[in-house]
Design a protein around this motif. Structure first.
Motif, mmCIF file in Angstrom:
data_model
loop_
_atom_site.group_PDB
_atom_site.id
_atom_site.type_symbol
_atom_site.label_atom_id
_atom_site.label_comp_id
_atom_site.label_asym_id
_atom_site.label_seq_id
_atom_site.Cartn_x
_atom_site.Cartn_y
_atom_site.Cartn_z
ATOM 1 N N PRO A 56 -67.955 -6.438 -39.354
ATOM 2 C CA PRO A 56 -67.768 -5.275 -40.224
ATOM 3 C C PRO A 56 -66.435 -5.356 -40.963
ATOM 4 C CG PRO A 56 -68.579 -4.603 -38.074
ATOM 5 C CD PRO A 56 -68.237 -6.068 -37.968
ATOM 6 N N PRO A 57 -66.456 -5.126 -42.276
ATOM 7 C CA PRO A 57 -65.203 -5.200 -43.037
ATOM 8 C C PRO A 57 -64.319 -3.982 -42.750
ATOM 9 C CG PRO A 57 -66.981 -4.492 -44.465
ATOM 10 C CD PRO A 57 -67.605 -4.809 -43.132
ATOM 11 N N ARG A 58 -63.029 -4.164 -42.957
ATOM 12 C CA ARG A 58 -62.109 -3.035 -42.784
ATOM 13 C C ARG A 58 -62.399 -1.988 -43.851
ATOM 14 N NH1 ARG A 58 -58.364 -3.187 -46.703
ATOM 15 N NH2 ARG A 58 -57.913 -5.173 -47.693
ATOM 16 N N VAL A 59 -61.988 -0.787 -43.609
ATOM 17 C CA VAL A 59 -62.166 0.295 -44.571
ATOM 18 C C VAL A 59 -61.290 0.016 -45.789
ATOM 19 C CG1 VAL A 59 -61.854 2.771 -44.966
ATOM 20 C CG2 VAL A 59 -62.727 1.946 -42.765
ATOM 21 N N ASN A 60 -61.861 0.177 -46.979
ATOM 22 C CA ASN A 60 -61.123 -0.050 -48.219
ATOM 23 C C ASN A 60 -61.737 0.834 -49.301
ATOM 24 O OD1 ASN A 60 -59.954 -0.872 -50.587
ATOM 25 N ND2 ASN A 60 -60.291 -3.056 -50.266
ATOM 26 N N PRO A 61 -61.132 1.992 -49.572
ATOM 27 C CA PRO A 61 -61.702 2.905 -50.571
ATOM 28 C C PRO A 61 -61.720 2.350 -51.991
ATOM 29 C CG PRO A 61 -59.713 3.851 -49.550
ATOM 30 C CD PRO A 61 -59.959 2.526 -48.910
ATOM 31 N N SER A 62 -60.954 1.288 -52.256
ATOM 32 C CA SER A 62 -60.964 0.718 -53.607
ATOM 33 C C SER A 62 -61.829 -0.545 -53.683
ATOM 34 C CB SER A 62 -59.532 0.427 -54.072
ATOM 35 O OG SER A 62 -58.942 -0.561 -53.264
ATOM 36 N N ARG A 63 -62.728 -0.701 -52.710
ATOM 37 C CA ARG A 63 -63.572 -1.903 -52.663
ATOM 38 C C ARG A 63 -64.551 -1.946 -53.831
ATOM 39 N NH1 ARG A 63 -64.989 -2.491 -47.296
ATOM 40 N NH2 ARG A 63 -63.285 -3.975 -47.192
ATOM 41 N N VAL A 64 -64.759 -3.162 -54.350
ATOM 42 C CA VAL A 64 -65.762 -3.454 -55.366
ATOM 43 C C VAL A 64 -66.546 -4.678 -54.899
ATOM 44 C CG1 VAL A 64 -64.378 -2.496 -57.260
ATOM 45 C CG2 VAL A 64 -64.227 -4.946 -56.713
ATOM 46 N N VAL A 65 -67.589 -4.985 -55.615
ATOM 47 C CA VAL A 65 -68.405 -6.156 -55.294
ATOM 48 C C VAL A 65 -68.399 -7.095 -56.491
ATOM 49 C CG1 VAL A 65 -70.701 -6.982 -54.630
ATOM 50 C CG2 VAL A 65 -69.911 -4.722 -53.861
ATOM 51 N N VAL A 66 -68.055 -8.360 -56.234
ATOM 52 C CA VAL A 66 -68.244 -9.395 -57.237
ATOM 53 C C VAL A 66 -69.680 -9.873 -57.034
ATOM 54 C CG1 VAL A 66 -67.540 -11.667 -58.071
ATOM 55 C CG2 VAL A 66 -65.815 -10.073 -57.156
ATOM 56 N N GLU A 67 -70.518 -9.572 -57.985
ATOM 57 C CA GLU A 67 -71.936 -9.928 -57.907
ATOM 58 C C GLU A 67 -72.157 -11.138 -58.812
ATOM 59 O OE1 GLU A 67 -75.375 -7.513 -59.704
ATOM 60 O OE2 GLU A 67 -75.195 -6.792 -57.631
ATOM 61 N N ILE A 68 -72.595 -12.234 -58.204
ATOM 62 C CA ILE A 68 -72.743 -13.494 -58.934
ATOM 63 C C ILE A 68 -74.222 -13.801 -59.092
ATOM 64 C CG2 ILE A 68 -72.228 -15.965 -58.940
ATOM 65 C CD1 ILE A 68 -69.908 -15.145 -56.872
ATOM 66 N N HIS A 69 -74.654 -13.876 -60.332
ATOM 67 C CA HIS A 69 -76.030 -14.246 -60.646
ATOM 68 C C HIS A 69 -76.055 -15.772 -60.758
ATOM 69 C CE1 HIS A 69 -77.333 -10.081 -61.345
ATOM 70 N NE2 HIS A 69 -76.032 -9.933 -61.544
ATOM 71 N N VAL A 70 -76.611 -16.419 -59.742
ATOM 72 C CA VAL A 70 -76.547 -17.870 -59.619
ATOM 73 C C VAL A 70 -77.396 -18.538 -60.696
ATOM 74 C CG1 VAL A 70 -76.993 -19.841 -58.099
ATOM 75 C CG2 VAL A 70 -76.129 -17.684 -57.134
ATOM 76 N N THR A 71 -76.777 -19.481 -61.405
ATOM 77 C CA THR A 71 -77.469 -20.220 -62.464
ATOM 78 C C THR A 71 -77.580 -21.710 -62.153
ATOM 79 O OG1 THR A 71 -75.389 -20.507 -63.672
ATOM 80 C CG2 THR A 71 -76.765 -18.605 -64.272
ATOM 81 N N ARG A 72 -76.768 -22.196 -61.201
ATOM 82 C CA ARG A 72 -76.798 -23.619 -60.869
ATOM 83 C C ARG A 72 -76.341 -23.805 -59.425
ATOM 84 N NH1 ARG A 72 -73.168 -28.385 -63.650
ATOM 85 N NH2 ARG A 72 -74.315 -30.114 -62.752
ATOM 86 N N VAL A 73 -76.973 -24.745 -58.728
ATOM 87 C CA VAL A 73 -76.619 -25.056 -57.357
ATOM 88 C C VAL A 73 -76.312 -26.545 -57.249
ATOM 89 C CG1 VAL A 73 -77.432 -25.097 -54.963
ATOM 90 C CG2 VAL A 73 -78.093 -23.206 -56.467
ATOM 91 N N LEU A 74 -75.197 -26.850 -56.625
ATOM 92 C CA LEU A 74 -74.800 -28.227 -56.344
ATOM 93 C C LEU A 74 -74.606 -28.350 -54.842
ATOM 94 C CD1 LEU A 74 -71.998 -28.321 -59.035
ATOM 95 C CD2 LEU A 74 -74.242 -29.389 -59.255
ATOM 96 N N GLY A 75 -74.685 -29.553 -54.308
ATOM 97 C CA GLY A 75 -74.361 -29.693 -52.908
ATOM 98 C C GLY A 75 -75.097 -30.772 -52.176
ATOM 99 N N ASN A 76 -74.794 -30.804 -50.883
ATOM 100 C CA ASN A 76 -75.403 -31.751 -49.965
ATOM 101 C C ASN A 76 -75.614 -31.006 -48.644
ATOM 102 O OD1 ASN A 76 -76.258 -34.177 -48.774
ATOM 103 N ND2 ASN A 76 -74.194 -34.590 -48.027
ATOM 104 N N VAL A 77 -76.766 -30.379 -48.551
ATOM 105 C CA VAL A 77 -77.093 -29.608 -47.349
ATOM 106 C C VAL A 77 -78.361 -30.175 -46.754
ATOM 107 C CG1 VAL A 77 -77.666 -27.341 -46.415
ATOM 108 C CG2 VAL A 77 -76.083 -27.532 -48.320
#
Length: 128
Positions: A107-128
């Motif tokens: 659970p995150p700490r309380v933060n009344p000024s919290r926002v969300v960075v919402e990322i709409h994924v357009t490309r995936v790279l990696g080795n999984v």
């Protein structure tokens, strides 16, 4: 982009507890890279990072559609999600992101000024 098509190993990797990095662009172009906790919703293709609205990373998102990269590494396994970011301030969106964060990390700490960075994924790279 249908992230579910990337398979079970990819989905599991983004559910395991890993610290990620979020890369944004500073004015003039140099990258700003910071450690973050992040969640990924495969069905919607949206990754989320919770942060304070006054944080440097939130300020760098600026106008909707900023290009960002979200990365996590575990030994030889790695994944980078590229996409367009927007800041979400609606209480229901923040609460949803906090629930997702708590399920992956704690659970995150309380933060009344919290926002969300919402990322709409357009490309995936990696080795999984």
């Amino acid at each position: 982009m249908d992230l579910a098509d990337l398979g079970d190993a990819f989905a599991a990797f983004w559910q395991e507890r890993h610290v990620c990095t979020l890369s944004t662009a500073r004015p003039g172009g140099p990258p700003h890279v910071v450690p973050v906790g992040a969640t990924l919703d495969l069905a919607s293709g949206i990754a989320r990072v919770i942060t304070s609205g006054t944080s440097h990373k939130a300020r760098l998102i600026g106008e909707p559609g900023a290009r960002v990269a979200l990365c996590q590494v575990d030994g030889r396994r790695w994944s980078t999600l590229e996409g367009r970011a927007v800041l979400r301030t609606e209480p229901e969106q923040v609460a949803d992101a906090e629930r997702r964060y708590a399920a992956r990390y704690k659970p995150p700490r309380v933060n009344p000024s919290r926002v969300v960075v919402e990322i709409h994924v357009t490309r995936v790279l990696g080795n999984v």
